[in-house]
Design a protein around this motif. Structure first.
Motif, PDB file in Angstrom:
ATOM      1  N   SER A  73       0.824  -1.213   0.000  1.00  0.00           N
ATOM      2  CA  SER A  73       0.000   0.000   0.000  1.00  0.00           C
ATOM      3  C   SER A  73       0.855   1.259   0.000  1.00  0.00           C
ATOM      4  CB  SER A  73      -0.935   0.005   1.212  1.00  0.00           C
ATOM      5  OG  SER A  73      -1.932  -0.970   1.083  1.00  0.00           O
ATOM      6  N   GLU A  74       1.759   1.352   0.955  1.00  0.00           N
ATOM      7  CA  GLU A  74       2.597   2.540   1.047  1.00  0.00           C
ATOM      8  C   GLU A  74       3.519   2.648  -0.160  1.00  0.00           C
ATOM      9  OE1 GLU A  74       3.931   6.142   2.266  1.00  0.00           O
ATOM     10  OE2 GLU A  74       2.165   5.001   2.893  1.00  0.00           O
ATOM     11  N   SER A  75       3.956   1.514  -0.688  1.00  0.00           N
ATOM     12  CA  SER A  75       4.797   1.531  -1.894  1.00  0.00           C
ATOM     13  C   SER A  75       4.025   2.131  -3.064  1.00  0.00           C
ATOM     14  CB  SER A  75       5.262   0.110  -2.232  1.00  0.00           C
ATOM     15  OG  SER A  75       6.107  -0.400  -1.212  1.00  0.00           O
ATOM     16  N   ARG A  76       2.784   1.749  -3.215  1.00  0.00           N
ATOM     17  CA  ARG A  76       1.962   2.331  -4.286  1.00  0.00           C
ATOM     18  C   ARG A  76       1.744   3.823  -4.062  1.00  0.00           C
ATOM     19  NH1 ARG A  76      -2.430  -2.424  -3.834  1.00  0.00           N
ATOM     20  NH2 ARG A  76      -1.420  -4.015  -5.103  1.00  0.00           N
ATOM     21  N   ASN A  77       1.488   4.205  -2.820  1.00  0.00           N
ATOM     22  CA  ASN A  77       1.254   5.622  -2.520  1.00  0.00           C
ATOM     23  C   ASN A  77       2.470   6.477  -2.864  1.00  0.00           C
ATOM     24  OD1 ASN A  77      -1.324   5.023  -1.557  1.00  0.00           O
ATOM     25  ND2 ASN A  77      -0.638   4.827   0.553  1.00  0.00           N
ATOM     26  N   LEU A  78       3.673   5.992  -2.540  1.00  0.00           N
ATOM     27  CA  LEU A  78       4.901   6.716  -2.869  1.00  0.00           C
ATOM     28  C   LEU A  78       5.037   6.889  -4.375  1.00  0.00           C
ATOM     29  CD1 LEU A  78       7.329   4.943  -0.359  1.00  0.00           C
ATOM     30  CD2 LEU A  78       6.623   7.341  -0.259  1.00  0.00           C
ATOM     31  N   ALA A  79       4.711   5.838  -5.115  1.00  0.00           N
ATOM     32  CA  ALA A  79       4.828   5.896  -6.570  1.00  0.00           C
ATOM     33  C   ALA A  79       3.785   6.835  -7.174  1.00  0.00           C
ATOM     34  CB  ALA A  79       4.691   4.491  -7.160  1.00  0.00           C
ATOM     35  N   ILE A  80       2.579   6.822  -6.634  1.00  0.00           N
ATOM     36  CA  ILE A  80       1.535   7.740  -7.126  1.00  0.00           C
ATOM     37  C   ILE A  80       2.014   9.184  -6.999  1.00  0.00           C
ATOM     38  CG2 ILE A  80      -0.769   8.665  -6.646  1.00  0.00           C
ATOM     39  CD1 ILE A  80      -1.574   5.789  -5.810  1.00  0.00           C
ATOM     40  N   ASN A  81       2.681   9.480  -5.891  1.00  0.00           N
ATOM     41  CA  ASN A  81       3.129  10.856  -5.631  1.00  0.00           C
ATOM     42  C   ASN A  81       4.119  11.368  -6.661  1.00  0.00           C
ATOM     43  OD1 ASN A  81       1.529  11.129  -3.356  1.00  0.00           O
ATOM     44  ND2 ASN A  81       3.128  10.469  -1.940  1.00  0.00           N
ATOM     45  N   ILE A  82       4.925  10.477  -7.245  1.00  0.00           N
ATOM     46  CA  ILE A  82       5.917  10.943  -8.234  1.00  0.00           C
ATOM     47  C   ILE A  82       5.489  10.643  -9.662  1.00  0.00           C
ATOM     48  CG2 ILE A  82       7.769  10.587  -6.539  1.00  0.00           C
ATOM     49  CD1 ILE A  82       8.682   8.239  -8.498  1.00  0.00           C
TER      50      ILE A  82
END
Length: 331
Positions: A73-82
């Motif tokens: 989940s957090e990995s996806r969120n980090l990627a969405i941000n960039i």
């Protein structure tokens, strides 16, 4: 500089056996102007050596390396941000996709002005046994009631991986994947569906979901799977905030019942002793009572399932014996 059409986000954690097949399916996509964002979530196997070969060869691959294991989940969120794409797609690192998947989804999304486009998927089991996962034969949904109803009735799958999302859905609505280890897609998919003005469906099987042994979805029951109840309760809280819960309460209860029994109770009875299963029952019964307080009035739930719920509430021991016998006879 040409606009990035699609950002494809791939969290990676110890998937060396499958990663090359996944990456091959992505770098060979027939859609131009895409970026592939890999998130290494502290893998301890040879995943790094595999994705490094692709980083050297393909300029459109971006790498994020987590300093500590953060989960998908957090990995996806980090990627969405960039991410820079007009649309966003998600792929699990042990799965793969048809090389035309993102071209097909993107072109359809653009031509129909869709906020989300959904394709069909194929589950691949050991020994290459395949099972097609069908959704209802729809083309376009714009009515919020229809969208909610079809999600609650499992006519729209909760997976994020067989969908293409307009990136604005996440940014304008501050949507993130919740920090859960199981069932996180359920919440995020519902919110993005609800915020979409137009959802498109393609009658094409483009995503291959690897149902490998010892994955989070196929391994034996563990308390991690209780996270799926947190996920569906988050949906309830959202619906209350949006003042739509009472209008869809019975549909919500319908989904809750199948999520609870399908993902937790049935798995307990198949795999655990009565004492072990009873410990799980104790952990979830208050949540069950909170969500299903007047299930007997729910016209969405069949009489057969109402009897099932009644036995479950009155005596878990009797329920356990009945369904343990049923499951044994099916083997």
């Amino acid at each position: 500089m040409n606009e990035i059409k699609v950002s494809i986000i791939v969290p990676i954690y110890n998937s060396e056996k499958y990663l090359e097949k996944c990456l091959e399916s992505l770098v060979n996509q027939t859609l131009s102007n895409i970026e592939i964002i890999l998130v290494d979530d502290c893998s301890t196997d040879n995943s790094k050596q595999i994705y490094n070969r692709y980083l050297e060869r393909y300029e459109n691959i971006v790498l994020i390396k987590n300093s500590v294991n953060k989960g998908p989940s957090e990995s996806r969120n980090l990627a969405i941000n960039i991410s820079r794409g007009k649309y966003i797609g998600f792929v699990d690192s042990d799965d793969w996709v048809d090389i035309d998947m993102y071209k097909t989804l993107y072109n359809y999304a653009i031509s129909k002005s869709c906020d989300m486009v959904i394709c069909k998927m194929i589950e691949v089991y050991p020994n290459n046994i395949e099972k097609k996962i069908d959704t209802k034969g729809i083309e376009i949904l714009e009515d919020k009631k229809d969208i909610i109803s079809k999600f609650m009735k499992f006519e729209i799958l909760a997976y994020s991986c067989n969908k293409l999302f307009k990136s604005e859905l996440f940014r304008q609505n501050n949507i993130v994947f919740p920090n859960l280890r199981f069932g996180e897609d359920q919440y995020t998919t519902f919110i993005t569906l609800y915020k979409s003005n137009k959802v498109g469906f393609l009658d094409e099987y483009l995503y291959f979901y690897n149902k490998r042994e010892n994955s989070s979805t196929t391994d034996k029951f563990s308390l991690v799977k209780l996270d799926i109840l947190k996920s569906i309760n988050m949906i309830r809280e959202f619906m209350v905030e949006e003042e739509i819960y009472l209008s869809f309460k019975y549909l919500y209860q319908f989904r809750y019942m199948f999520v609870l029994f399908g993902n937790i109770i049935d798995a307990c009875i198949k795999e655990l002793t009565f004492k072990e299963a009873q410990n799980v029952y104790i952990k979830i019964i208050d949540d069950f009572s909170y969500n299903m307080n007047d299930y007997n009035l729910n016209y969405q739930i069949s009489n057969k399932n109402k009897i099932r719920i009644l036995i479950f509430k009155k005596s878990f021991y009797v329920y356990y014996l009945i369904y343990r016998t049923i499951f044994k006879n099916k083997i």
